[in-house]
Scaffold this active site. Structure first.
Site, PDB file in Angstrom:
ATOM      1  N   ARG A 106      -8.537  -0.696   4.992  1.00 39.73           N
ATOM      2  CA  ARG A 106      -7.667   0.344   4.201  1.00 39.73           C
ATOM      3  C   ARG A 106      -6.348  -0.234   3.647  1.00 39.73           C
ATOM      4  O   ARG A 106      -5.884   0.381   2.745  1.00 39.73           O
ATOM      5  CB  ARG A 106      -7.510   1.572   5.297  1.00 39.73           C
ATOM      6  CG  ARG A 106      -8.568   2.265   5.357  1.00 39.73           C
ATOM      7  CD  ARG A 106      -8.159   3.788   6.097  1.00 39.73           C
ATOM      8  NE  ARG A 106      -6.807   4.256   5.641  1.00 39.73           N
ATOM      9  CZ  ARG A 106      -5.955   4.849   6.380  1.00 39.73           C
ATOM     10  NH1 ARG A 106      -6.322   5.135   7.449  1.00 39.73           N
ATOM     11  NH2 ARG A 106      -4.892   5.322   5.832  1.00 39.73           N
TER      12      ARG A 106
ATOM     13  N   ARG B 237       0.746  14.809  12.584  1.00 40.14           N
ATOM     14  CA  ARG B 237       1.375  14.581  11.064  1.00 40.14           C
ATOM     15  C   ARG B 237       1.319  15.722  10.275  1.00 40.14           C
ATOM     16  O   ARG B 237       0.713  15.736   9.275  1.00 40.14           O
ATOM     17  CB  ARG B 237       0.145  13.349  10.730  1.00 40.14           C
ATOM     18  CG  ARG B 237       0.275  12.303  11.293  1.00 40.14           C
ATOM     19  CD  ARG B 237      -0.386  11.005  10.950  1.00 40.14           C
ATOM     20  NE  ARG B 237       0.596  10.565   9.643  1.00 40.14           N
ATOM     21  CZ  ARG B 237       0.039   9.410   8.916  1.00 40.14           C
ATOM     22  NH1 ARG B 237      -0.985   8.898   9.178  1.00 40.14           N
ATOM     23  NH2 ARG B 237       0.732   8.962   8.153  1.00 40.14           N
TER      24      ARG B 237
ATOM     25  N   CYS C 106      -4.534  13.058  12.532  1.00 43.33           N
ATOM     26  CA  CYS C 106      -5.430  11.663  12.650  1.00 43.33           C
ATOM     27  C   CYS C 106      -5.069  11.103  13.930  1.00 43.33           C
ATOM     28  O   CYS C 106      -4.467  11.440  14.784  1.00 43.33           O
ATOM     29  CB  CYS C 106      -4.803  10.712  11.433  1.00 43.33           C
ATOM     30  SG  CYS C 106      -3.242  10.361  11.522  1.00 43.33           S
TER      31      CYS C 106
ATOM     32  N   LYS D  73       0.954  -1.276  -0.091  1.00 45.87           N
ATOM     33  CA  LYS D  73      -0.076  -0.142   0.052  1.00 45.87           C
ATOM     34  C   LYS D  73       0.890   1.142   0.227  1.00 45.87           C
ATOM     35  O   LYS D  73       0.576   2.138  -0.827  1.00 45.87           O
ATOM     36  CB  LYS D  73      -0.932  -0.016   1.128  1.00 45.87           C
ATOM     37  CG  LYS D  73      -1.866   1.324   1.607  1.00 45.87           C
ATOM     38  CD  LYS D  73      -2.294   1.314   2.893  1.00 45.87           C
ATOM     39  CE  LYS D  73      -1.450   1.447   4.154  1.00 45.87           C
ATOM     40  NZ  LYS D  73      -1.258   2.935   4.439  1.00 45.87           N
ATOM     41  N   ASN D  74       1.870   1.103   0.916  1.00 48.55           N
ATOM     42  CA  ASN D  74       2.717   2.483   0.993  1.00 48.55           C
ATOM     43  C   ASN D  74       3.608   2.657  -0.077  1.00 48.55           C
ATOM     44  O   ASN D  74       4.503   3.790   0.048  1.00 48.55           O
ATOM     45  CB  ASN D  74       3.415   2.479   2.306  1.00 48.55           C
ATOM     46  CG  ASN D  74       2.492   2.737   3.480  1.00 48.55           C
ATOM     47  OD1 ASN D  74       1.092   2.885   3.132  1.00 48.55           O
ATOM     48  ND2 ASN D  74       2.678   2.474   4.634  1.00 48.55           N
TER      49      ASN D  74
ATOM     50  N   ASP E 106       4.793   0.777  11.924  1.00 47.78           N
ATOM     51  CA  ASP E 106       3.647   0.239  11.463  1.00 47.78           C
ATOM     52  C   ASP E 106       3.665  -1.315  11.776  1.00 47.78           C
ATOM     53  O   ASP E 106       2.866  -2.145  11.571  1.00 47.78           O
ATOM     54  CB  ASP E 106       3.666   0.057  10.014  1.00 47.78           C
ATOM     55  CG  ASP E 106       3.652   1.514   9.477  1.00 47.78           C
ATOM     56  OD1 ASP E 106       3.637   1.693   8.077  1.00 47.78           O
ATOM     57  OD2 ASP E 106       3.200   2.520  10.129  1.00 47.78           O
TER      58      ASP E 106
HETATM   59  C1  EPZ Z   1       4.249   7.102   5.954  1.00 47.79           C
HETATM   60  O1  EPZ Z   1       3.650   8.045   6.582  1.00 47.79           O
HETATM   61  C2  EPZ Z   1       3.549   5.714   6.146  1.00 47.79           C
HETATM   62  N1  EPZ Z   1       2.414   5.944   5.159  1.00 47.79           N
HETATM   63  C3  EPZ Z   1       2.906   5.337   7.470  1.00 47.79           C
HETATM   64  O2  EPZ Z   1       2.397   4.209   7.225  1.00 47.79           O
HETATM   65  C4  EPZ Z   1       4.358   5.009   8.235  1.00 47.79           C
HETATM   66  O3  EPZ Z   1       3.894   4.763   9.641  1.00 47.79           O
HETATM   67  C5  EPZ Z   1       5.119   6.264   8.243  1.00 47.79           C
HETATM   68  O4  EPZ Z   1       5.595   6.723   6.815  1.00 47.79           O
HETATM   69  C6  EPZ Z   1       6.477   6.052   8.836  1.00 47.79           C
HETATM   70  O5  EPZ Z   1       7.201   4.872   8.586  1.00 47.79           O
HETATM   71  C7  EPZ Z   1       2.492   6.007   3.827  1.00 47.79           C
HETATM   72  O6  EPZ Z   1       3.510   5.670   3.291  1.00 47.79           O
HETATM   73  C8  EPZ Z   1       1.230   6.191   3.050  1.00 47.79           C
HETATM   74  P1  EPZ Z   1       6.528  10.168   8.094  1.00 47.79           P
HETATM   75  P2  EPZ Z   1       4.335   9.388   6.560  1.00 47.79           P
HETATM   76  O7  EPZ Z   1       6.566  11.550   7.041  1.00 47.79           O
HETATM   77  O8  EPZ Z   1       4.989   9.672   5.233  1.00 47.79           O
HETATM   78  C9  EPZ Z   1       6.521  13.711  11.292  1.00 47.79           C
HETATM   79  C10 EPZ Z   1       0.288   2.973   7.745  1.00 47.79           C
HETATM   80  O9  EPZ Z   1       0.084   2.236   8.567  1.00 47.79           O
HETATM   81  N2  EPZ Z   1       6.724  14.706  10.187  1.00 47.79           N
HETATM   82  O10 EPZ Z   1       7.837   9.380   7.842  1.00 47.79           O
HETATM   83  O11 EPZ Z   1       2.930  10.351   6.974  1.00 47.79           O
HETATM   84  C11 EPZ Z   1       5.506  12.849  11.500  1.00 47.79           C
HETATM   85  O12 EPZ Z   1       4.442  13.927  12.369  1.00 47.79           O
HETATM   86  C12 EPZ Z   1       0.951   4.092   7.643  1.00 47.79           C
HETATM   87  O13 EPZ Z   1       0.499   2.340   6.671  1.00 47.79           O
HETATM   88  C13 EPZ Z   1       6.752  16.047  10.456  1.00 47.79           C
HETATM   89  O14 EPZ Z   1       7.105  16.294  11.597  1.00 47.79           O
HETATM   90  O15 EPZ Z   1       5.325   9.385   7.692  1.00 47.79           O
HETATM   91  C14 EPZ Z   1       5.736  11.544  12.314  1.00 47.79           C
HETATM   92  O16 EPZ Z   1       5.842  12.012  13.701  1.00 47.79           O
HETATM   93  C15 EPZ Z   1       0.537   4.942   9.096  1.00 47.79           C
HETATM   94  N3  EPZ Z   1       6.990  16.965   9.551  1.00 47.79           N
HETATM   95  C16 EPZ Z   1       7.091  11.410  11.623  1.00 47.79           C
HETATM   96  O17 EPZ Z   1       7.469  12.499  11.102  1.00 47.79           O
HETATM   97  C17 EPZ Z   1       6.481  16.476   8.081  1.00 47.79           C
HETATM   98  O18 EPZ Z   1       6.471  17.335   7.312  1.00 47.79           O
HETATM   99  C18 EPZ Z   1       7.163  10.246  10.662  1.00 47.79           C
HETATM  100  O19 EPZ Z   1       6.298  10.713   9.648  1.00 47.79           O
HETATM  101  C19 EPZ Z   1       6.450  15.011   7.902  1.00 47.79           C
HETATM  102  C20 EPZ Z   1       6.581  14.470   9.120  1.00 47.79           C
END
Ligand code: EPZ
Length: 423
Positions: free
Chosen positions: A403, A127, A122, A26-27, A311
């Site tokens: 999802r 996020r 969420c 999915k990701n 995850d």
């Molecule tokens: C991706 O989310 C995945 N989703 C998530 O999977 C996964 O948990 C996450 O990466 C971490 O591996 C998809 O790929 C669609 P991040 P993403 O940006 O990109 C902070 C699932 O269950 N952050 O690496 O949103 C954020 O708040 C989902 O399949 C900022 O502060 O994750 C978080 O604390 C859930 N500012 C941390 O970084 C930003 O601009 C990691 O977020 C972006 C992120």
């Protein structure tokens, strides 16, 4: 209002086991679907999982005026043969899928403007998208915010630059890597995320004629090109789905072979399962978990890849609830990813939390109960607990689970689980 649905699960199935085929990631699918909009040509994507998340992404892409077609062989053809997007995606659609922030890259890079509803937080955390916007600004985009919308504009195109990510954000790395493909000059993303999904996206972009190197390391370099062409690509296996099914079988102490998997993407989980006393045999495209007894208690700390994936945190915690001893789980990626804990406790788990640390005291047995899925992976953790609990469990709000897990109940029933879906 989306109808709420439940799973009814009778625990401790007699002959759970066998083999399960893992679907496409999915990701990986979500960023690749948006990247296809970088070109007016058609791109064909194989092994794209049929999930509510990928269907919402199809709707978002269609709403922009692009063509999205699921072919009889299961592949999806995307064609963005448009002179400009029809309109920005509406709040309703956007709020269903956080990953739709990734639509910014092709809209900004190819059409010079991206206007999306400001993503809300969420269940698992605020996020924010500050790192995405900081990178777009560094590439020359102007960012405006108002009336619940974020607008990034770069009418004369983006310019390559060096960007340091304060945190190795998966989404920010994907958004910036994709946008940089059409920028003028070279972009270097430092402290980039290393996840396998980043490598898969880079392979797709290079298939379109982009020049991306270093994906899978913390420094990704993209040399912009004036235009890209369509390509054909097969999505990598979903490492989180594979890990989730391994946890299901580990909790029941039965053998399971996960097929169409990529063992090297699961190293952190396989290492932890090994510490817990589980023997996993990894082949070229399968993992064979051998039957075993009660898991030994271990400590787990989630980290960016190649650390233990956030995850799989909830699912691993469900496994520890009946472990032999006490274990600790520290969640370092999201600030609120323990929503499964109260639900697990309703089933008899003994878990205490202190901030981002959870202390799990293993019990002999869980008991079936009525519980509620709060997010995708928390829901999967409740399924893991319900499968090994004594008696019947009802899991509410299972649309969260669907999802991210294709043909979930069919796969579980084929393994011998007693699970049925109730609208
Ligand atoms: C991706 O989310 C995945 N989703 C998530 O999977 C996964 O948990 C996450 O990466 C971490 O591996 C998809 O790929 C669609 P991040 P993403 O940006 O990109 C902070 C699932 O269950 N952050 O690496 O949103 C954020 O708040 C989902 O399949 C900022 O502060 O994750 C978080 O604390 C859930 N500012 C941390 O970084 C930003 O601009 C990691 O977020 C972006 C992120």
């Amino acid at each position: 209002m989306i109808p709420m649905a439940n799973y009814i699960i009778s625990g401790s199935p007699k002959n759970f086991g066998g083999s399960v085929n893992i679907s496409g990631s999915k990701n990986s699918a979500l960023p690749i679907m948006t990247a296809a909009l970088l070109s007016a040509d058609c791109s064909r994507i194989h092994n794209l999982p049929r999930l509510s998340d990928t269907m919402v992404m199809c709707d978002i892409i269609s709403s922009l005026g692009c063509a999205v077609q699921r072919e009889p062989d299961g592949s999806v053809v995307i064609s963005a043969d448009i002179s400009r997007p029809k309109r920005s995606c509406g709040y309703e659609m956007f709020s269903k899928l956080r990953a739709s922030v990734l639509i910014m890259a092709p809209l900004l890079a190819r059409f010079g403007k991206a206007k999306i509803p400001l993503p809300g937080g969420c269940k698992i955390g605020a996020r924010p998208i500050d790192l995405h916007l900081k990178g777009f600004t560094a590439m020359g985009a102007k960012i405006r915010q108002g009336h619940g919308f974020i607008e990034a504009s770069a009418p004369s195109g983006l310019t390559g630059c060096r960007i340091y990510l304060d945190f190795p954000s998966v989404g920010a790395t994907e958004n910036l890597m994709t946008a940089a493909c059409l920028a003028d000059g070279a972009t270097t993303i430092l402290n980039a995320a290393n996840e396998p999904e980043i490598c898969d996206l880079a392979d797709f972009l290079n298939g379109m004629g982009a020049k991306v190197s270093g994906a899978g390391t913390d420094t990704v370099t993209i040399t912009g090109t004036p235009r890209l062409h369509g390509c054909e690509h097969t999505i990598i296996p979903d490492r989180i789905e594979a890990g989730t099914f391994l946890v299901f079988a580990a909790g029941l102490g039965t053998e399971l072979i996960v097929r169409n998997a990529e063992p090297k993407h699961l190293k952190p989980l396989l290492a932890k399962l090994g510490e817990m006393g589980f023997d996993c045999e990894a082949g070229s495209d399968f993992i064979d978990l051998h039957p075993s007894g009660r898991p030994k208690a271990v400590d787990i700390k989630t980290m960016p890849y190649p650390g233990f994936p956030t995850d799989l945190q909830a699912q691993a915690m469900a496994l520890l609830t009946t472990g032999d001893g006490s274990g600790m789980v520290v969640e370092t990626i999201f600030e609120n990813r323990f929503t499964h804990i109260p639900e697990l406790c309703r089933m008899g788990a003994q878990i205490k939390t202190e901030g981002n640390a959870a202390f799990i005291k293993g019990v002999r047995h869980l008991s079936g109960a009525e519980v509620r899925a709060t997010d995708l992976r928390a829901g999967a953790a409740l399924v893991a607990a319900a499968l090994k609990a004594g008696g019947k469990s009802v899991i509410h709000n299972i649309e969260h689970i669907e999802r991210g897990y294709e043909s979930f109940t069919d796969k579980l029933r084929n393994l011998g689980a007693d699970i049925r879906r109730e609208d």
